[in-house]
Design a protein around this motif. Sequence first.
Motif, PDB file in Angstrom:
ATOM      1  N   ALA A 150       0.837  -1.212   0.000  1.00 47.41           N
ATOM      2  CA  ALA A 150       0.000   0.000   0.000  1.00 47.41           C
ATOM      3  C   ALA A 150       0.872   1.261   0.000  1.00 47.41           C
ATOM      4  O   ALA A 150       0.584   2.221  -0.721  1.00 47.41           O
ATOM      5  CB  ALA A 150      -0.924  -0.013   1.215  1.00 47.41           C
ATOM      6  N   ARG A 151       1.924   1.270   0.811  1.00 45.90           N
ATOM      7  CA  ARG A 151       2.792   2.463   0.885  1.00 45.90           C
ATOM      8  C   ARG A 151       3.515   2.691  -0.440  1.00 45.90           C
ATOM      9  O   ARG A 151       3.655   3.817  -0.905  1.00 45.90           O
ATOM     10  CB  ARG A 151       3.813   2.314   2.023  1.00 45.90           C
TER      11      ARG A 151
ATOM     12  N   GLY B 126       2.987   5.747  -2.740  1.00 43.59           N
ATOM     13  CA  GLY B 126       4.109   6.656  -2.501  1.00 43.59           C
ATOM     14  C   GLY B 126       3.818   7.607  -1.352  1.00 43.59           C
ATOM     15  O   GLY B 126       4.423   8.664  -1.221  1.00 43.59           O
ATOM     16  N   GLU B 127       2.870   7.223  -0.502  1.00 43.07           N
ATOM     17  CA  GLU B 127       2.468   8.094   0.619  1.00 43.07           C
ATOM     18  C   GLU B 127       2.555   7.330   1.936  1.00 43.07           C
ATOM     19  O   GLU B 127       2.600   6.103   1.947  1.00 43.07           O
ATOM     20  CB  GLU B 127       1.001   8.527   0.434  1.00 43.07           C
ATOM     21  N   GLU B 128       2.506   8.096   3.031  1.00 39.06           N
ATOM     22  CA  GLU B 128       2.469   7.502   4.365  1.00 39.06           C
ATOM     23  C   GLU B 128       1.049   7.572   4.904  1.00 39.06           C
ATOM     24  O   GLU B 128       0.405   8.632   4.811  1.00 39.06           O
ATOM     25  CB  GLU B 128       3.409   8.261   5.311  1.00 39.06           C
ATOM     26  N   PRO B 129       0.544   6.463   5.485  1.00 37.18           N
ATOM     27  CA  PRO B 129      -0.823   6.487   6.022  1.00 37.18           C
ATOM     28  C   PRO B 129      -0.966   7.491   7.172  1.00 37.18           C
ATOM     29  O   PRO B 129      -0.029   7.693   7.943  1.00 37.18           O
ATOM     30  CB  PRO B 129      -1.052   5.054   6.508  1.00 37.18           C
ATOM     31  N   ILE B 130      -2.152   8.098   7.260  1.00 33.16           N
ATOM     32  CA  ILE B 130      -2.409   9.064   8.336  1.00 33.16           C
ATOM     33  C   ILE B 130      -3.394   8.521   9.373  1.00 33.16           C
ATOM     34  O   ILE B 130      -3.522   9.074  10.445  1.00 33.16           O
ATOM     35  CB  ILE B 130      -2.944  10.397   7.784  1.00 33.16           C
ATOM     36  N   ALA B 131      -4.072   7.428   9.042  1.00 31.56           N
ATOM     37  CA  ALA B 131      -5.004   6.840  10.013  1.00 31.56           C
ATOM     38  C   ALA B 131      -5.209   5.365   9.701  1.00 31.56           C
ATOM     39  O   ALA B 131      -5.147   4.949   8.541  1.00 31.56           O
ATOM     40  CB  ALA B 131      -6.335   7.569   9.971  1.00 31.56           C
TER      41      ALA B 131
ATOM     42  N   ARG C 269       9.486   3.648   9.298  1.00 31.17           N
ATOM     43  CA  ARG C 269       8.176   4.099   8.783  1.00 31.17           C
ATOM     44  C   ARG C 269       7.139   2.992   8.921  1.00 31.17           C
ATOM     45  O   ARG C 269       5.991   3.235   9.297  1.00 31.17           O
ATOM     46  CB  ARG C 269       8.290   4.499   7.306  1.00 31.17           C
ATOM     47  N   ASP C 270       7.531   1.766   8.605  1.00 33.17           N
ATOM     48  CA  ASP C 270       6.588   0.649   8.737  1.00 33.17           C
ATOM     49  C   ASP C 270       6.235   0.398  10.197  1.00 33.17           C
ATOM     50  O   ASP C 270       5.072   0.155  10.524  1.00 33.17           O
ATOM     51  CB  ASP C 270       7.191  -0.635   8.152  1.00 33.17           C
ATOM     52  N   ILE C 271       7.233   0.417  11.068  1.00 31.63           N
ATOM     53  CA  ILE C 271       6.961   0.066  12.474  1.00 31.63           C
ATOM     54  C   ILE C 271       6.075   1.115  13.146  1.00 31.63           C
ATOM     55  O   ILE C 271       5.268   0.788  14.012  1.00 31.63           O
ATOM     56  CB  ILE C 271       8.291  -0.175  13.247  1.00 31.63           C
ATOM     57  N   LYS C 272       6.183   2.366  12.715  1.00 34.62           N
ATOM     58  CA  LYS C 272       5.257   3.402  13.198  1.00 34.62           C
ATOM     59  C   LYS C 272       3.827   2.989  12.921  1.00 34.62           C
ATOM     60  O   LYS C 272       2.942   3.106  13.767  1.00 34.62           O
ATOM     61  CB  LYS C 272       5.521   4.711  12.428  1.00 34.62           C
ATOM     62  N   VAL C 273       3.590   2.510  11.702  1.00 33.91           N
ATOM     63  CA  VAL C 273       2.241   2.100  11.312  1.00 33.91           C
ATOM     64  C   VAL C 273       1.848   0.815  12.053  1.00 33.91           C
ATOM     65  O   VAL C 273       0.716   0.670  12.512  1.00 33.91           O
ATOM     66  CB  VAL C 273       2.141   1.912   9.782  1.00 33.91           C
TER      67      VAL C 273
END
Length: 328
Positions: free
Chosen positions: A189-190, A194-199, A307-311
């Motif tokens: 998905a990322r 090319g974006e970072e999820p916000i929710a 970035r992944d672990i944040k999500v």
Amino acid sequence: EKLGIALVGLGYYSTDLLAPALQMTEKCYLAGIVTGSPEKAEKWKQKYNIPDKNIYNYQNFDSIANNPDIDIVYVVLPPSMHKEYSIRAARAGKHVFCEKPMAPSVNDCMAMIKVCRDNKVNLAIGYRCQHDPNTQEYMRIGREKLYGKVKMISCGAGYFDARTTHWKQNKALGGGVMGDMGVYALQGARLATGEEPIAVTAQASTTRPEIYKEVEETMMFQLQFPSGALAACHSSYGINMNYLQVNYEKGWLKMEPFSAYLGNKGSHSGGIIDFPIKNQQAKQMDEDCVALMNSTQLIAPGEEGLRDIKVVEAIYQATKNGGTVTIN
Ligand code: NAD
């Protein structure tokens, strides 16, 4: 000259994928091993012609600092051990390759990044797919907005795991399908947006509670992206699946498989995606070595693992409160 790599942890991935790939690499070679098992050490020494002085166990590992044959330490241990061994490798002055998921927590990832930076070594995460031209092609289609904006993504990564007493079922060792297979769906998905999820929202479940006592067997999660794109992602240790579907304003894309070792392929409104690749892990390690040699940007540095672990942290939080968790 080739860079020397020492593999830490001689389990499935080191044995079946990385060591064979290191027989094909042009920029690096299997120079050493770190293992807790004297029997494995003997076997690997014979098979790969590794000198005794390049064979370490978990106790004497830090003395690798004095070994000029080893340029890179590749951590291929259960996820909860990635932080300790990455940090010990960095303090020994070695570049670090670390397998996914980078670590169980954001704090661990940040500590790994900091220690590598402080010791002036590089940190690359083993996101092999990002080195695969088939992945790079679906990334390009999103980035160049070939079919306009991404509207909807569906992505699934899973396999049936018959094992009953493995680290994947052990919380303390960093198990759970989310970090293991879920990160592939998250990457799908990322990378497609090319974006970072916000929710995020998420649901954990198991059909085999006698095996998955501590961790989830299945994780479904939904992502919202800043552009408005939505993703439904699925990962499981009970279901064989490996696909990515993207619907854009003016077209579609489907990859199946999307994150296999070889043979990732797909099609989209205007063509097919089917680039040949000889060995994904060899390409990954060679490209990362070229980046180290030329001091250029790594394709998947520690920051990408983070970035992944944040999500992933937000996803676990969402399974607990049952609602939406926002990510800043
Ligand atoms: P594995 O269980 O087969 O191997 C793990 C190794 O760690 C074993 O040799 C084991 O002896 C060793 N180990 C040392 N201390 C241990 C402890 N306290 N508990 C358990 N094992 C211990 O696992 P694997 O499938 O090789 O996975 C290792 C890492 O590689 C994981 O981070 C995994 O996510 C990653 N991996 C990545 C890919 C990929 O495609 N990038 C594929 C498979 C695995």
